[in-house]
Design a protein around this motif. Structure first.
Motif, short mmCIF file in Angstrom:
data_model
loop_
_atom_site.label_atom_id
_atom_site.label_comp_id
_atom_site.label_asym_id
_atom_site.label_seq_id
_atom_site.Cartn_x
_atom_site.Cartn_y
_atom_site.Cartn_z
N VAL A 1 6.26 12.18 9.89
CA VAL A 1 5.34 11.07 10.17
C VAL A 1 6.13 9.77 10.22
CG1 VAL A 1 3.60 9.58 9.09
CG2 VAL A 1 3.17 12.03 9.34
N THR A 2 5.85 8.95 11.20
CA THR A 2 6.38 7.59 11.25
C THR A 2 5.23 6.63 10.96
OG1 THR A 2 8.04 8.18 12.91
CG2 THR A 2 7.52 5.84 12.65
N PRO A 3 5.21 5.97 9.80
CA PRO A 3 4.13 5.02 9.51
C PRO A 3 4.06 3.94 10.57
CG PRO A 3 5.41 5.48 7.54
CD PRO A 3 6.17 6.07 8.68
N TYR A 4 2.86 3.59 10.97
CA TYR A 4 2.71 2.56 12.00
C TYR A 4 1.47 1.72 11.73
CZ TYR A 4 -0.97 5.48 14.14
OH TYR A 4 -2.12 6.20 14.37
N GLY A 5 1.53 0.50 12.24
CA GLY A 5 0.40 -0.41 12.10
C GLY A 5 -0.08 -0.95 13.43
N LEU A 6 0.76 -0.85 14.47
CA LEU A 6 0.41 -1.38 15.79
C LEU A 6 -0.19 -0.27 16.64
CD1 LEU A 6 2.61 -3.79 17.89
CD2 LEU A 6 1.44 -1.89 18.98
N VAL A 7 -1.39 -0.49 17.13
CA VAL A 7 -2.07 0.48 17.98
C VAL A 7 -1.94 0.12 19.45
CG1 VAL A 7 -4.32 1.49 18.55
CG2 VAL A 7 -3.71 1.06 16.16
N GLY B 1 2.98 2.66 17.93
CA GLY B 1 4.41 2.68 17.64
C GLY B 1 4.80 3.67 16.58
N GLY B 2 4.03 4.73 16.37
CA GLY B 2 4.35 5.73 15.35
C GLY B 2 3.42 6.91 15.45
N GLY B 3 3.34 7.69 14.36
CA GLY B 3 2.45 8.84 14.35
C GLY B 3 3.18 10.10 13.95
N ILE B 4 2.58 11.23 14.25
CA ILE B 4 3.13 12.54 13.88
C ILE B 4 4.26 12.91 14.82
CG2 ILE B 4 2.61 14.99 13.65
CD1 ILE B 4 -0.22 14.23 12.85
N GLY B 5 5.35 13.37 14.22
CA GLY B 5 6.52 13.77 14.99
C GLY B 5 6.77 15.26 14.92
N ALA C 1 3.83 -4.76 -8.60
CA ALA C 1 3.31 -3.49 -8.09
C ALA C 1 3.15 -3.58 -6.59
CB ALA C 1 1.99 -3.13 -8.76
N ALA C 2 3.15 -2.44 -5.94
CA ALA C 2 2.95 -2.36 -4.50
C ALA C 2 2.10 -1.14 -4.19
CB ALA C 2 4.28 -2.28 -3.76
N ILE C 3 1.33 -1.21 -3.11
CA ILE C 3 0.39 -0.13 -2.75
C ILE C 3 0.44 0.09 -1.24
CG2 ILE C 3 -2.02 0.63 -2.78
CD1 ILE C 3 -2.47 -1.37 -5.08
N ILE C 4 0.38 1.35 -0.84
CA ILE C 4 0.23 1.74 0.56
C ILE C 4 -0.91 2.74 0.65
CG2 ILE C 4 1.26 3.07 2.45
CD1 ILE C 4 2.50 0.46 2.48
N VAL C 5 -1.81 2.57 1.61
CA VAL C 5 -2.83 3.57 1.92
C VAL C 5 -2.69 3.89 3.40
CG1 VAL C 5 -5.28 4.14 1.96
CG2 VAL C 5 -4.38 2.64 0.16
N MET C 6 -2.60 5.20 3.74
CA MET C 6 -2.45 5.58 5.14
C MET C 6 -3.17 6.89 5.42
SD MET C 6 1.46 7.03 5.55
CE MET C 6 2.23 5.47 5.11
N SER C 7 -3.41 7.14 6.69
CA SER C 7 -3.96 8.41 7.13
C SER C 7 -2.84 9.44 7.23
CB SER C 7 -4.66 8.24 8.48
OG SER C 7 -5.72 7.32 8.39
N ALA C 8 -3.22 10.71 7.43
CA ALA C 8 -2.22 11.77 7.48
C ALA C 8 -1.29 11.66 8.68
CB ALA C 8 -2.93 13.13 7.50
N ASP C 9 -1.69 10.89 9.69
CA ASP C 9 -0.83 10.72 10.87
C ASP C 9 0.09 9.51 10.75
OD1 ASP C 9 -2.65 8.67 11.12
OD2 ASP C 9 -3.02 8.99 13.25
N GLY C 10 0.05 8.80 9.60
CA GLY C 10 0.91 7.65 9.39
C GLY C 10 0.28 6.31 9.69
N ALA C 11 -0.99 6.28 10.10
CA ALA C 11 -1.68 5.01 10.37
C ALA C 11 -1.94 4.29 9.06
CB ALA C 11 -2.98 5.26 11.12
N VAL C 12 -1.29 3.14 8.85
CA VAL C 12 -1.41 2.40 7.59
C VAL C 12 -2.75 1.67 7.58
CG1 VAL C 12 -0.44 0.59 6.15
CG2 VAL C 12 1.08 2.16 7.39
N ARG C 13 -3.55 1.94 6.57
CA ARG C 13 -4.89 1.35 6.46
C ARG C 13 -4.93 0.16 5.51
NH1 ARG C 13 -6.56 3.26 11.09
NH2 ARG C 13 -6.68 5.53 11.15
N ALA C 14 -4.02 0.10 4.57
CA ALA C 14 -3.99 -1.02 3.62
C ALA C 14 -2.57 -1.15 3.09
CB ALA C 14 -4.98 -0.79 2.48
#
Length: 737
Positions: free
Chosen positions: A556-562, A577-581, A398-411
């Motif tokens: 949205v471009t998912p991103y993890g680097l702020v 390196g991402g966010g709302i487009g 199994a795999a899981i992604i949690v992110m905000s609406a702007d693509g910021a990956v939280r988990a």
């Protein structure tokens, strides 16, 4: 003439001194004083000369001994002179102490979460310079007790240690220089310095080959090592040499030096480690990778127990201190327990610029989007479902992604083994068929053209002739047909025929364009099965596309680097390196789509995802033969995606997207939302059904036409000549509940 007259007069010496008179002549002569008897010395007994063969051999032995002595002291003098010159040469090549303390060839990457707390390290971490006097006495004593108990008494090499090592090697059936080396700490430092030979990238050797050459144990190499060690003993003090060792030695987990290791494993400076922690660090020096506590904590603790015993035997610990350390072995810090950030840290390293991540020569600080509370929620939710709802021994992943609406990956969880690094990440690397989880993009394209969630579609047997493949007849998961249904009901119940009809009506190219603009980068299927998720995608792409629906229809471009900066610098070198487009569909269309997806959880195939009285929206997905099962959904705060399946594409047994994946999603999201206030979804309730007269002149519905299902069928009739034949051809894509 007589013979007497011819005799010569007797030779009488002339009187040299005249007499002083008769009186003097008559004076009687003085008697000499009597001499004291002198004791006669006993003559030393003469050594009896041995004769014969015994004497010959004795003489020969004395001669050979004198010869050997004369030759030996001359050779010794020459050897001492040569050694002195060699040691002197190496002495002149040794740099100042400060230049030897940081021996890394690469830089390090320190990762911080969204709040600035360090959660992961990568690369060759160097925590800072320490000295033998600044580290904890327990760490210093543990290193000496383990590595070289006569460190302060030898001159760089230990003949006793070498002899012992040779004896052990020979007794174990190895060569004299294979296995145990009998190396002192000074000799180990010499190896760490590669005997003064710096790495040259232009020499034709890789860095790994260079390090291997530095550690080979030929006789010539050992001789040079001994000379280099003695030169260091002359150049530096004992504490200086120990300081070099404590700064350059690799201690596992990417940590070079005692400070980096103490920070990485225990979250504290090297000056503050306890006896148990110091023993664990010293124990790593033997085999840093194998004994690393992030690889095998039990093995590392066992080795530390041996070090504690040695410290007690050598007087570095009292009986009570040793007992205390044995009873309370060192434990990893939370960051170390996470093992360098797991899947999320791997992903950030792979998405950042290579010269500042994978191949950095600098020390880099990266601030990320990770929320450690949500990461724990994702891991705990996954674990709970597999422990309570999945049969024991199952190899399903199994795999899981949690992110905000702007693509910021939280988990991010890339597999069931969450405490890993460098492993295959199913959340970002696994391309899998999406099944019905793709359908929202079909409805997004239709809504953006003016269709309404209340538009009617005929869910009845329907077939198409595909050039080169023959007749294709999609079916629903239930094997039943529902007749006239609204678009909302079709999505809610994940009906296949209506999805295909809408896709054909608006055009596959438009559906593909909408999906691509929302972030599905994989090649999309060209045939009508596109609407049923025949294409492949990754979980992070799908979650990012759903985030675009939540945020009002923008990509949205998912991103993890702020933020990325060099250690010591205040200004960052690069930012997010991402966010709302760009906008993909109109906001009104996105809000209507959210309304339709909310019905999936409140009334449809995703009802098991409900929790806490929140408004939630999402979509289930199951592929052909149940090889992949999905659930992707969102609240007003966060988007979460779950994929479940086997790595080898083995079909799941009794699992659909509305089953276990939805359970995992609920367990994760309910934990993520603990303490968060209730918020309404950004959705719009569509206008009520109206009659057929409201449709536009072009045959497309304007948003209120309840009879648009008839129009869709008319359009399909014009394109394909028939809307359905009732064929029972199998549905290779399948649907889901």
């Amino acid at each position: 003439m007589s013979d007497q007259s011819k005799r010569k007069r007797p030779l009488v010496a002339d009187k040299r001194y005249p007499s002083k008179g008769k009186a003097a002549a008559k004076k009687p002569a003085k008697k000499p004083a009597p001499k004291k008897p002198v004791a006669k010395r006993k003559a030393a007994p003469k050594r009896a000369k041995r004769g014969g063969i015994t004497g010959l051999f004795s003489a020969m032995f004395r001669w050979i001994f004198r010869l050997i002595w004369k030759v030996t002291w001359r050779i010794t003098a020459v050897v001492v002179l040569v050694l002195s010159l060699a040691v002197g040469y190496f002495y002149t090549t040794l740099p100042p102490l400060e230049a030897l303390l940081d021996g890394r060839a690469r830089g390090s990457v320190t990762m911080q979460d969204r709040y600035g707390d360090v959660f992961a390290w990568r690369g060759d971490q160097f925590g800072g310079v320490v000295t033998a006097d600044s580290v904890s006495r327990h760490l210093k004593n543990a290193v000496i007790a383990t590595e070289d108990k006569r460190f302060y008494r030898h001159f760089g090499i230990s003949p006793r240690g070498i002899a012992s090592a040779v004896r052990i090697n020979l007794s174990e059936g190895r060569g004299p220089l294979q296995g145990h080396g009998g190396s002192t700490i000074t000799q180990q430092v010499a190896k760490l310095l590669c005997l003064g030979e710096p790495f040259d990238p232009n020499a034709g050797l890789t860095e790994k080959e260079y390090e291997s050459a530095c550690r080979r144990t030929s006789l010539q190499r050992k001789a040079k090592e001994a000379l280099f060690s003695m030169a260091m003993e002359v150049k530096y003090s004992k504490n200086d040499i120990l300081s070099i060792y404590l700064n350059r030695a690799y201690m596992g987990g990417g940590a070079f030096g005692a400070e980096a290791a103490a920070q990485r494993f225990f979250g504290k400076p090297a000056a503050a480690v306890s006896a148990a922690e110091g023993a664990m660090l010293a124990g790593l020096l033997t085999a840093p990778t194998t004994l690393s506590p992030t690889n095998n904590l039990d093995r590392s603790q066992s080795r530390a127990a041996t070090v504690i015993r040695l410290m007690r035997e050598q007087g570095y610990l009292t009986e009570a201190e040793a007992a205390q350390a044995q009873a309370n072995p060192a434990e990893l810090s939370e960051a170390a327990e996470a093992k360098a950030g797991g899947y999320f840290a791997d992903w950030v390293m792979s998405t950042g610029p290579e010269f500042f991540t994978r191949n950095t020569t600098e020390d880099v600080i990266i601030k990320t989007t990770l929320d450690q509370r949500m990461q724990s929620a994702a891991e705990e939710g996954l674990k709970w479902v597999f422990e309570n709802k999945v049969r024991k021994g199952s190899k399903a992943q199994a795999a899981i992604i949690v992110m905000s609406a702007d693509g910021a990956v939280r988990a991010m969880v890339g597999g069931r083994k969450t405490k890993v690094a460098g492993a295959f990440n199913r959340a970002t690397q696994a391309l899998r068929q999406t099944g019905s989880a793709f359908k929202p993009f079909v409805y997004a394209a239709a809504l953006d053209l003016g269709y309404s969630p209340n538009d009617l579609i005929d869910d009845s047997p329907y077939c198409m002739t595909i050039p080169g493949s023959g007749e294709w007849c999609p079916k629903n998961y239930t094997k039943r047909f529902e007749g006239m249904v609204t678009m909302t009901q079709a999505l809610k119940d994940s009906l296949n025929v209506p999805a295909v009809k809408i896709s054909e009506s608006v055009g596959r190219d438009l559906v593909s364009q909408v999906a691509s603009q929302f972030g599905i980068q994989s090649d999309l299927a060209a045939g009508p099965a596109l609407a049923l998720g025949a294409s492949e995608s990754t979980l992070i792409e799908m979650a990012g596309a759903y985030a675009g629906i939540l945020n009002g229809g923008s990509s949205v471009t998912p991103y993890g680097l702020v933020e990325l900066r060099l250690q010591g610098d205040e200004e960052p070198l690069m930012g997010t390196g991402g966010g709302i487009g760009e906008r993909v569909i109109q906001e009104s269309a996105a809000r209507q789509l959210v309304y339709m997806m909310e019905k999936v959880i409140s009334e449809g195939s995703g009802q098991r995802g409900q929790f806490g009285g929140r408004q939630l929206a999402g979509k289930t997905g199951t592929t052909s033969a149940a090889k992949d099962a999905w659930f992707i959904g969102f609240s007003a705060d966060y988007v979460a995606g779950v994929w479940m399946g086997y790595d080898d594409n083995t079909p799941l047994s009794g699992v659909t997207g509305g089953g276990l994946p939805t359970d995992i999603w609920r367990e994760v999201m309910s934990r993520v939302h603990e303490g968060l206030p209730l918020k309404d979804l950004p959705m719009s309730t569509p206008a009520p059904l109206s009659d057929f007269s409201d449709e536009g002149q072009d045959g497309q519905n304007t948003g209120n036409g309840g009879g648009s299902g008839t129009v869709i069928d008319q359009i399909l009739n014009e394109i394909f000549g028939s809307s359905g034949s009732g064929s029972s051809a199998p549905n290779p894509e399948g649907g889901d509940r």
